[in-house]
Design a protein around this motif. Structure first.
Motif, PDB file in Angstrom:
ATOM      1  N   THR A 256       6.982  20.753  34.844  1.00  0.00           N
ATOM      2  CA  THR A 256       6.261  22.161  35.916  1.00  0.00           C
ATOM      3  C   THR A 256       7.127  22.479  36.559  1.00  0.00           C
ATOM      4  OG1 THR A 256       5.554  19.883  36.795  1.00  0.00           O
ATOM      5  CG2 THR A 256       4.337  21.241  35.233  1.00  0.00           C
ATOM      6  N   PRO A 257       7.218  23.006  37.585  1.00  0.00           N
ATOM      7  CA  PRO A 257       7.748  23.376  38.527  1.00  0.00           C
ATOM      8  C   PRO A 257       8.418  22.818  39.653  1.00  0.00           C
ATOM      9  CG  PRO A 257       5.987  25.377  38.705  1.00  0.00           C
ATOM     10  CD  PRO A 257       6.244  23.968  36.746  1.00  0.00           C
ATOM     11  N   THR A 258       8.649  23.260  40.538  1.00  0.00           N
ATOM     12  CA  THR A 258       8.734  22.414  42.168  1.00  0.00           C
ATOM     13  C   THR A 258       7.736  22.424  42.628  1.00  0.00           C
ATOM     14  OG1 THR A 258      11.689  23.488  42.454  1.00  0.00           O
ATOM     15  CG2 THR A 258      10.276  22.004  44.574  1.00  0.00           C
ATOM     16  N   ALA A 259       7.079  20.784  43.395  1.00  0.00           N
ATOM     17  CA  ALA A 259       5.689  20.384  43.528  1.00  0.00           C
ATOM     18  C   ALA A 259       6.019  22.058  45.123  1.00  0.00           C
ATOM     19  CB  ALA A 259       6.193  19.395  44.041  1.00  0.00           C
ATOM     20  N   ALA A 260       5.270  22.372  45.036  1.00  0.00           N
ATOM     21  CA  ALA A 260       4.384  23.111  46.283  1.00  0.00           C
ATOM     22  C   ALA A 260       4.578  21.887  47.696  1.00  0.00           C
ATOM     23  CB  ALA A 260       2.864  23.790  46.223  1.00  0.00           C
ATOM     24  N   ASN A 261       4.769  21.090  47.902  1.00  0.00           N
ATOM     25  CA  ASN A 261       4.312  20.147  49.151  1.00  0.00           C
ATOM     26  C   ASN A 261       5.897  20.260  49.845  1.00  0.00           C
ATOM     27  OD1 ASN A 261       1.245  20.199  48.266  1.00  0.00           O
ATOM     28  ND2 ASN A 261       1.779  17.582  47.776  1.00  0.00           N
ATOM     29  N   THR A 262       6.438  19.607  48.735  1.00  0.00           N
ATOM     30  CA  THR A 262       8.355  19.559  49.341  1.00  0.00           C
ATOM     31  C   THR A 262       8.099  20.947  50.237  1.00  0.00           C
ATOM     32  OG1 THR A 262       9.032  20.510  47.237  1.00  0.00           O
ATOM     33  CG2 THR A 262       8.761  17.997  46.578  1.00  0.00           C
ATOM     34  N   THR A 263       8.198  22.098  49.871  1.00  0.00           N
ATOM     35  CA  THR A 263       7.918  23.365  50.220  1.00  0.00           C
ATOM     36  C   THR A 263       7.929  22.958  51.879  1.00  0.00           C
ATOM     37  OG1 THR A 263       8.055  24.722  49.064  1.00  0.00           O
ATOM     38  CG2 THR A 263       8.220  25.422  50.606  1.00  0.00           C
ATOM     39  N   MET A 264       6.467  22.319  52.152  1.00  0.00           N
ATOM     40  CA  MET A 264       6.011  22.068  53.502  1.00  0.00           C
ATOM     41  C   MET A 264       7.211  20.789  54.362  1.00  0.00           C
ATOM     42  SD  MET A 264       1.702  21.653  52.424  1.00  0.00           S
ATOM     43  CE  MET A 264       2.043  21.028  51.552  1.00  0.00           C
ATOM     44  N   TYR A 265       7.369  19.899  53.288  1.00  0.00           N
ATOM     45  CA  TYR A 265       8.175  18.372  54.365  1.00  0.00           C
ATOM     46  C   TYR A 265       9.446  19.537  54.116  1.00  0.00           C
ATOM     47  CZ  TYR A 265       4.931  15.465  51.896  1.00  0.00           C
ATOM     48  OH  TYR A 265       4.145  14.257  51.189  1.00  0.00           O
ATOM     49  N   ALA A 266      10.097  20.287  53.444  1.00  0.00           N
ATOM     50  CA  ALA A 266      11.403  20.671  54.144  1.00  0.00           C
ATOM     51  C   ALA A 266      11.081  21.736  55.433  1.00  0.00           C
ATOM     52  CB  ALA A 266      11.342  21.736  52.771  1.00  0.00           C
ATOM     53  N   ILE A 267       9.976  22.147  55.070  1.00  0.00           N
ATOM     54  CA  ILE A 267       9.746  23.285  56.136  1.00  0.00           C
ATOM     55  C   ILE A 267       9.398  22.302  57.932  1.00  0.00           C
ATOM     56  CG2 ILE A 267       7.950  24.893  57.292  1.00  0.00           C
ATOM     57  CD1 ILE A 267       7.573  26.847  55.042  1.00  0.00           C
ATOM     58  N   GLN A 268       8.602  21.189  57.435  1.00  0.00           N
ATOM     59  CA  GLN A 268       8.144  20.516  58.730  1.00  0.00           C
ATOM     60  C   GLN A 268       9.982  19.438  59.505  1.00  0.00           C
ATOM     61  OE1 GLN A 268       5.637  17.344  57.675  1.00  0.00           O
ATOM     62  NE2 GLN A 268       5.763  16.338  59.269  1.00  0.00           N
ATOM     63  N   PHE A 269      10.401  19.279  58.155  1.00  0.00           N
ATOM     64  CA  PHE A 269      11.683  18.513  58.683  1.00  0.00           C
ATOM     65  C   PHE A 269      13.319  19.089  58.890  1.00  0.00           C
ATOM     66  CE2 PHE A 269       8.769  15.275  57.341  1.00  0.00           C
ATOM     67  CZ  PHE A 269       8.969  13.943  58.314  1.00  0.00           C
ATOM     68  N   ARG A 270      12.856  20.996  59.045  1.00  0.00           N
ATOM     69  CA  ARG A 270      14.079  21.582  59.016  1.00  0.00           C
ATOM     70  C   ARG A 270      15.121  21.223  58.159  1.00  0.00           C
ATOM     71  NH1 ARG A 270      13.139  24.622  63.487  1.00  0.00           N
ATOM     72  NH2 ARG A 270      10.971  24.859  63.607  1.00  0.00           N
ATOM     73  N   VAL A 271      14.560  21.146  56.172  1.00  0.00           N
ATOM     74  CA  VAL A 271      16.129  20.895  55.461  1.00  0.00           C
ATOM     75  C   VAL A 271      15.649  21.971  54.863  1.00  0.00           C
ATOM     76  CG1 VAL A 271      16.587  18.826  53.992  1.00  0.00           C
ATOM     77  CG2 VAL A 271      15.057  17.952  55.643  1.00  0.00           C
ATOM     78  N   GLN A 272      16.680  22.515  54.495  1.00  0.00           N
ATOM     79  CA  GLN A 272      16.978  23.487  53.608  1.00  0.00           C
ATOM     80  C   GLN A 272      15.714  24.041  53.124  1.00  0.00           C
ATOM     81  OE1 GLN A 272      20.573  23.766  52.274  1.00  0.00           O
ATOM     82  NE2 GLN A 272      20.655  23.387  53.750  1.00  0.00           N
TER      83      GLN A 272
END
Length: 299
Positions: A256-272
């Motif tokens: 399955t594709p990339t988890a949607a939750n990781t996008t929230m983490y990336a935005i929250q922590f400003r990581v790529q």
């Protein structure tokens, strides 16, 4: 034709969420909270309450951990060869090492294998959520330009009500506590979880905007997520003492594709955040091609 008949209803529901969000501009954060904090915990409780808890749980843990850390090892080698920064490495881990077995994998297994397959899929979903709430937050914090401490991972786990749903389900199961007519109410809420989390994913995809990205890293994350991950899963489950159906489910979920939750983490922590958001969107779209191939090869 059978595989197409499975995939089209799933992407139809995603499309409904995508179009609905594009037109209505709803608060997707509220919808996500509804699924995470109310619907999914009841679904998890019902699953653990009604199924037999046995040694297979240990093998599920081995699989989830093995798949994640093998992926991280491959990503680390790739980033060292290309001399990526620590932030780029952490962003690539977020977009490549965590699969979407919640919004995507669980309904896919339900359509493919019915309630019997759901019992496996939901256990894997809970374990994956635990992993994202710890290891995922750790790498998000590690790659953050704000140098945020990764101790927030513990708080993330404690705030996940599906964990408590699993614990209560196991306790009620073990103690043989009858639910009586209350079971009907639990079933109503649990049955609503799958369609709502699918619509929520479509809504989240509608909010993503692909801006300037590192196409080399993005291409690698998509290949890692959609091709190398199911191959790693196959190698991991090959010798595990599990039945064929369970092994098939584990391999399919790994595709399955990339988890949607990781996008929230990336935005929250400003990581790529641009690359992680793009990986979530593009891997979900491309999975319409790759996931049927994996299903064809495994089922």
């Amino acid at each position: 034709m059978f595989i197409l008949s499975i995939m089209l209803p799933i992407f139809f529901v995603f499309a409904v969420g995508y179009i609905g969000q594009s037109v209505l501009k709803l608060n997707t954060a509220m919808i996500s909270r509804l699924t995470i904090y109310i619907l999914v915990p009841f679904l998890v409780f019902r699953t653990f309450y009604s199924q037999t808890i046995d040694s297979s749980l240990i093998y599920f843990v081995i699989f989830i951990l093995g798949l994640c850390f093998c992926s991280i090892l491959i990503i680390t080698l790739f980033t060292k060869i290309l001399r990526y920064s620590e932030a780029e490495r952490c962003g690539l881990i977020l977009s490549s090492a965590f699969m979407n077995n919640g919004n995507y994998g669980t309904p896919l297994v339900l359509f493919l294998f019915g309630e019997e397959g759901m019992k496996v899929a939901i256990v894997l979903m809970v374990l994956q959520q635990l992993l994202m709430s710890t290891v995922g937050v750790y790498y998000a914090a590690k790659g953050s330009p704000f140098n945020v401490g990764s101790i927030d991972a513990v708080g993330q786990v404690l705030r996940m009500p599906m964990i408590y749903g699993a614990i209560l389900g196991i306790l009620f199961n073990w103690m043989h506590i009858p639910l009586g007519s209350l079971r009907h109410g639990i079933d109503f809420i649990a049955d609503a979880a799958i369609p709502v989390i699918m619509i929520a994913l479509g809504m989240q995809l509608a909010n993503m905007v692909i801006k300037k990205v590192n196409w080399t890293a993005l291409s690698f994350s998509i290949v890692m997520r959609l091709a190398l991950s199911p191959l790693l899963a196959f190698l991991l489950v090959w010798q595990l003492p599990l039945d064929d159906l369970t092994k098939q489910i584990m391999i399919i979920i790994a595709a399955t594709p990339t988890a949607a939750n990781t996008t929230m983490y990336a935005i929250q922590f400003r990581v790529q955040e641009n690359n992680v958001s793009a990986a979530t969107f593009l891997s979900t779209m491309l999975s319409l091609i790759t996931v049927p191939v994996v299903i064809f090869l495994t089922v």
